[in-house]
Design a protein around this motif. Structure first.
Motif, mmCIF file in Angstrom:
data_model
loop_
_atom_site.group_PDB
_atom_site.id
_atom_site.type_symbol
_atom_site.label_atom_id
_atom_site.label_comp_id
_atom_site.label_asym_id
_atom_site.label_seq_id
_atom_site.Cartn_x
_atom_site.Cartn_y
_atom_site.Cartn_z
ATOM 1 N N ALA A 348 27.982 12.225 41.024
ATOM 2 C CA ALA A 348 29.130 13.105 40.777
ATOM 3 C C ALA A 348 29.053 14.341 41.657
ATOM 4 C CB ALA A 348 29.177 13.527 39.301
ATOM 5 N N ASP A 349 30.211 14.748 42.172
ATOM 6 C CA ASP A 349 30.348 15.984 42.940
ATOM 7 C C ASP A 349 31.613 16.666 42.442
ATOM 8 O OD1 ASP A 349 30.497 18.058 44.731
ATOM 9 O OD2 ASP A 349 30.231 16.829 46.530
ATOM 10 N N ILE A 350 31.428 17.697 41.596
ATOM 11 C CA ILE A 350 32.549 18.332 40.902
ATOM 12 C C ILE A 350 32.482 19.842 41.108
ATOM 13 C CG2 ILE A 350 33.690 18.664 38.670
ATOM 14 C CD1 ILE A 350 32.384 16.080 37.739
ATOM 15 N N ALA A 351 33.646 20.461 41.313
ATOM 16 C CA ALA A 351 33.717 21.915 41.505
ATOM 17 C C ALA A 351 34.690 22.518 40.496
ATOM 18 C CB ALA A 351 34.171 22.242 42.925
ATOM 19 N N ALA A 388 23.878 14.567 40.375
ATOM 20 C CA ALA A 388 25.069 15.402 40.222
ATOM 21 C C ALA A 388 24.989 16.636 41.096
ATOM 22 C CB ALA A 388 25.246 15.811 38.760
ATOM 23 N N HIS A 389 26.137 16.988 41.655
ATOM 24 C CA HIS A 389 26.294 18.246 42.385
ATOM 25 C C HIS A 389 27.459 18.986 41.751
ATOM 26 C CE1 HIS A 389 27.565 21.045 45.565
ATOM 27 N NE2 HIS A 389 26.294 21.019 45.945
ATOM 28 N N LEU A 407 24.682 23.752 41.680
ATOM 29 C CA LEU A 407 23.601 23.022 41.027
ATOM 30 C C LEU A 407 23.521 21.610 41.598
ATOM 31 C CD1 LEU A 407 21.502 22.606 38.696
ATOM 32 C CD2 LEU A 407 23.435 21.858 37.282
ATOM 33 N N ALA A 408 22.323 21.209 42.005
ATOM 34 C CA ALA A 408 22.042 19.833 42.406
ATOM 35 C C ALA A 408 20.941 19.327 41.480
ATOM 36 C CB ALA A 408 21.613 19.755 43.859
ATOM 37 N N ALA A 409 21.263 18.353 40.636
ATOM 38 C CA ALA A 409 20.315 17.885 39.627
ATOM 39 C C ALA A 409 20.371 16.366 39.519
ATOM 40 C CB ALA A 409 20.622 18.524 38.273
ATOM 41 N N SER A 410 19.318 15.803 38.952
ATOM 42 C CA SER A 410 19.257 14.357 38.777
ATOM 43 C C SER A 410 18.572 14.031 37.454
ATOM 44 C CB SER A 410 18.509 13.699 39.938
ATOM 45 O OG SER A 410 17.185 14.201 40.035
ATOM 46 N N VAL A 411 18.993 12.916 36.864
ATOM 47 C CA VAL A 411 18.387 12.411 35.633
ATOM 48 C C VAL A 411 17.654 11.126 35.983
ATOM 49 C CG1 VAL A 411 18.804 11.540 33.307
ATOM 50 C CG2 VAL A 411 20.174 13.444 34.193
ATOM 51 N N LYS A 412 16.335 11.149 35.794
ATOM 52 C CA LYS A 412 15.482 10.009 36.101
ATOM 53 C C LYS A 412 14.637 9.697 34.872
ATOM 54 C CE LYS A 412 15.245 11.536 40.922
ATOM 55 N NZ LYS A 412 14.366 12.010 42.031
ATOM 56 N N PRO A 413 13.955 8.559 34.855
ATOM 57 C CA PRO A 413 13.128 8.239 33.682
ATOM 58 C C PRO A 413 12.119 9.339 33.370
ATOM 59 C CG PRO A 413 13.365 6.303 35.047
ATOM 60 C CD PRO A 413 13.987 7.435 35.813
ATOM 61 N N GLY A 414 12.236 9.925 32.178
ATOM 62 C CA GLY A 414 11.301 10.952 31.727
ATOM 63 C C GLY A 414 11.459 12.306 32.372
ATOM 64 N N THR A 415 12.471 12.488 33.234
ATOM 65 C CA THR A 415 12.591 13.737 33.976
ATOM 66 C C THR A 415 14.046 14.108 34.230
ATOM 67 O OG1 THR A 415 10.522 13.298 35.135
ATOM 68 C CG2 THR A 415 11.953 14.956 36.097
ATOM 69 N N VAL A 416 14.348 15.386 34.073
ATOM 70 C CA VAL A 416 15.580 15.958 34.596
ATOM 71 C C VAL A 416 15.160 16.922 35.692
ATOM 72 C CG1 VAL A 416 17.615 17.343 34.113
ATOM 73 C CG2 VAL A 416 16.781 15.747 32.382
ATOM 74 N N ALA A 417 15.483 16.592 36.933
ATOM 75 C CA ALA A 417 15.040 17.394 38.074
ATOM 76 C C ALA A 417 16.180 18.287 38.547
ATOM 77 C CB ALA A 417 14.573 16.494 39.210
ATOM 78 N N ASP A 419 16.957 20.074 41.643
ATOM 79 C CA ASP A 419 16.536 20.210 43.032
ATOM 80 C C ASP A 419 16.930 21.557 43.608
ATOM 81 O OD1 ASP A 419 15.499 17.542 43.114
ATOM 82 O OD2 ASP A 419 17.570 16.832 43.243
ATOM 83 N N MET A 420 18.059 22.076 43.138
ATOM 84 C CA MET A 420 18.506 23.371 43.626
ATOM 85 C C MET A 420 19.483 24.000 42.642
ATOM 86 S SD MET A 420 21.202 25.088 45.273
ATOM 87 C CE MET A 420 22.188 23.822 46.060
#
Length: 646
Positions: A348-351, A388-389, A407-417, A419-420
């Protein structure tokens, strides 16, 4: 109603193509009728007395490669042949979730006899009831809606083989009018997600092969009532396999309305879809019910964009909309269905031009914004995975107001990262990165590195509730924060923080230098104005909002100030002891330290002792060595670092 037909002969390849699940029994029945009609003779007169169910079932089983059962099939001769089928079944593929892919309680139709010889078929007065259809992929990703060679192609990994093309539609029959009652269609993904459509009534009508087709559906999706109307291109266009088929559709559920106007390259399988979509719901409750999520509050939503669906890919681009009075632009929303044993993947890239998170995180209509909070939830096996961005021009959260958030973020197994994360607050720029990882007892561990630049001291002290301070300028900060909590606010309040604060261009009230140095010349000439600050460095550590700033150095042309501060942000209390370094002040200076302590808004000022132990404590050079690597590197760049310990 016109009896117009397409005179194009049916090709053998077209008859071998996969039959639509809703028409397989009709195809088998009329095939048998064609053979009997061609044989002529007295059998034609008594045809309606013969049950052709077993004969048709055997032919359909051979054609489809699946077991077909037909309870009964009767044909009444005439210019329009009347066909009646009862209790028909089409078996599911091995590994399917149930024994049947299709069940039909009753099917009645009239077929124009001449269309059996010249094709494609022309049918009318089609009535179907008690229909069950299961459309699914097995855990091995084998689709149950493909037959013969196409079934083999559908079982191959998508990574190494392109998706199967659209079915040959050149011989697809024209249905002038169709009525369906009591139906259920279930779509089940390879990893078990199930989407259930209940059909109360379905009607389809057209005035001829070259006339528009009108479709109306009254039913439910995942037990939520839904109605749909659609106007589609004629059957003559549908038969043009390589031509995208035009569809103009509107669906409603409660206060939710969805429209689509576009085309499908594979309309029989609802694939290859491309066109404009709109979504509008004053409450969004129907959408939440369809998704199987609790609707804790009303959220008005409007959206429009370009929708595409091709195989495992679903996407919306060029989108615009409004979410609870928060305007948004959708550059991309994409879902890719996961391969065998793998989760789906959302990008997703939403503003937003503005976004008030308090409106979404507060479950009650009237709530104090300071009570807004975000739970820290981490899934060990998330489905879908998310990249997501998000960008927001003006962001409100709790009682805080931010601007230019990215915000640049990701949902992965066991982690919400994260990145920026970048944003502006009180004139300062903040950049951060970190992770949220699962912990025991439903909590999560948050670890973040934060860089703040250009924070204005005057704005900060107002935000923190301090009274006027004798220093002006902007400070920079490098920080590492860690916490294990269940919500974001709890993590902020309980975090372990290690930070270095720096200033390289500011000013200090000369009275401070005179006060802490106890310069005797102040008895005759009190200093006025501000003196430039050449450098400032402070090492800050805290736990749960309670900590200290030690060592703290401020170097000016009039002298260097050393300080030690303790603070409690929860109670808005601090205790600051500061004094001048004798080597940097004049010969008339007594260098008597000063202590300032009390509440942020009204502290008390008095002389303090300046023992050897106190000087040693304020030096604390070893504290720089235990800072996190990034924070220590930041401190080393400051000129005041060399003054620590002197």
């Amino acid at each position: 109603m016109s009896d117009q037909i397409n005179d194009k002969p049916a090709t053998s390849e077209g008859h071998k193509a996969r039959r639509g699940a809703g028409f397989w029994a009709l195809w088998g029945g009329v095939g048998a009728v064609a053979l009997i009609a061609a044989s002529g003779g007295a059998g034609w007169i008594f045809l309606n007395k013969v049950d052709l169910g077993g004969f048709v079932a055997r032919r359909a089983t051979a054609a489809l490669g699946r077991t077909v059962q037909v309870g009964s099939l009767h044909v009444t001769p005439g210019r329009w042949l009347k066909v009646e089928i009862a209790n028909a079944r089409l078996a599911n593929i091995p590994g399917g979730t149930g024994p049947d892919m299709v069940r039909v309680g009753r099917l009645a139709a009239e077929v124009k006899a001449s269309s059996l010889l010249h094709g494609p078929m022309l049918v009318r007065h089609v009535a179907i009831s008690d229909v069950y259809v299961m459309v699914e992929r097995t855990p091995q990703r084998l689709p149950n809606w493909r037959f013969g060679k196409q079934a083999e192609a559908g079982a191959k990994p998508a990574a190494s083989h392109p998706p199967a093309g659209p079915d040959d539609r050149s011989s697809y029959p024209t249905a002038l009018d169709v009525a369906v009652e009591k139906g259920e269609v279930i779509y089940r993904t390879a990893h078990g997600s199930e989407f259930r459509t209940t059909l109360k009534t379905v009607t389809l009508q057209t005035d001829g092969v070259d006339k528009p087709v009108h479709l109306a559906v009254d039913g439910a999706y995942n037990d939520t009532p839904v109605t749909m109307t659609a106007t589609m291109q004629p059957f003559s266009i549908l038969r043009q396999t390589k031509t995208p088929y035009g569809i103009d559709m509107e669906a409603k559920s409660g206060d939710m309305t969805i429209t689509f106007k576009g085309t499908a390259t594979d309309p029989i399988n609802a694939d290859g879809i491309k066109g404009a979509v709109t979504f509008n719901s004053p409450t969004s409750r129907p959408m939440m019910q369809i998704a199987g999520l609790p609707a804790q509050q009303d959220i008005a939503m409007q959206m429009s964009g370009q929708f595409e669906h091709e195989g495992d890919l679903w996407s919306v681009t060029q989108g615009k909309g409004m979410v609870k009075d928060n305007p948004m632009t959708i550059t991309l929303m994409r879902l890719v269905e996961g391969d065998h044993g793998k989760p789906d993947h959302v990008t997703a890239d939403i503003a937003f031009s503005q976004l008030n998170l308090n409106e979404f995180l507060s479950h009650q209509k009237k709530v104090n914004p300071s009570e807004t909070d975000i739970p820290l939830t981490v899934d060990a096996a998330p489905d879908p995975l998310i990249d997501a961005h998000l960008s927001v021009k003006q962001l409100s959260y709790n009682v805080l107001r931010f601007s230019n958030m990215t915000l640049a973020a990701s949902v992965k197994p066991g982690t919400v990262a994260v990145d920026m994360l970048a944003l502006d607050y009180l004139g300062a720029s903040l950049k951060a990165s970190g992770k949220i990882e699962g912990a025991d007892k439903g909590a999560a561990h948050v670890g973040a590195a934060v860089n703040v630049s250009g924070a204005d001291i005057e704005k900060l002290r107002q935000a923190l509730g301090f009274g006027p301070v004798p220093i002006a300028g902007r400070v920079d900060m490098q920080m590492r924060a860690d916490a294990t909590q269940k919500t974001l606010n709890a993590a902020v309040h309980a975090a372990d923080v290690a930070a270095a604060v720096s200033m390289t261009n500011g000013s200090l009230d000369r009275k401070v230098i005179g006060l802490v140095s106890a310069d005797l010349r102040m008895l005759f000439n009190k200093p006025k104005g501000m003196t430039p600050v050449s450098c400032m460095l402070g090492v800050v550590s805290s736990r749960g909002g309670v900590g200290q700033a030690l060592p703290l150095r401020i170097r000016t042309g009039d002298g260097t100030v050393a300080a030690n501060a303790r603070f409690d942000l929860n109670r808005k209390w601090f205790d600051l002891t500061f004094g001048s370094q004798a080597s940097t002040t004049g010969r008339f200076a007594l260098d008597i330290p000063v202590r300032v302590s009390g509440s942020f808004s009204s502290p008390k000022v008095r002389p303090a002792s300046w023992s050897a132990e106190g000087r040693a404590m304020m030096a604390q050079t070893d504290r720089l060595n235990v800072l996190p690597a990034g924070v220590k590197e930041f401190a080393l760049k400051n000129a005041c670092y060399r003054a620590v310990g002197k």
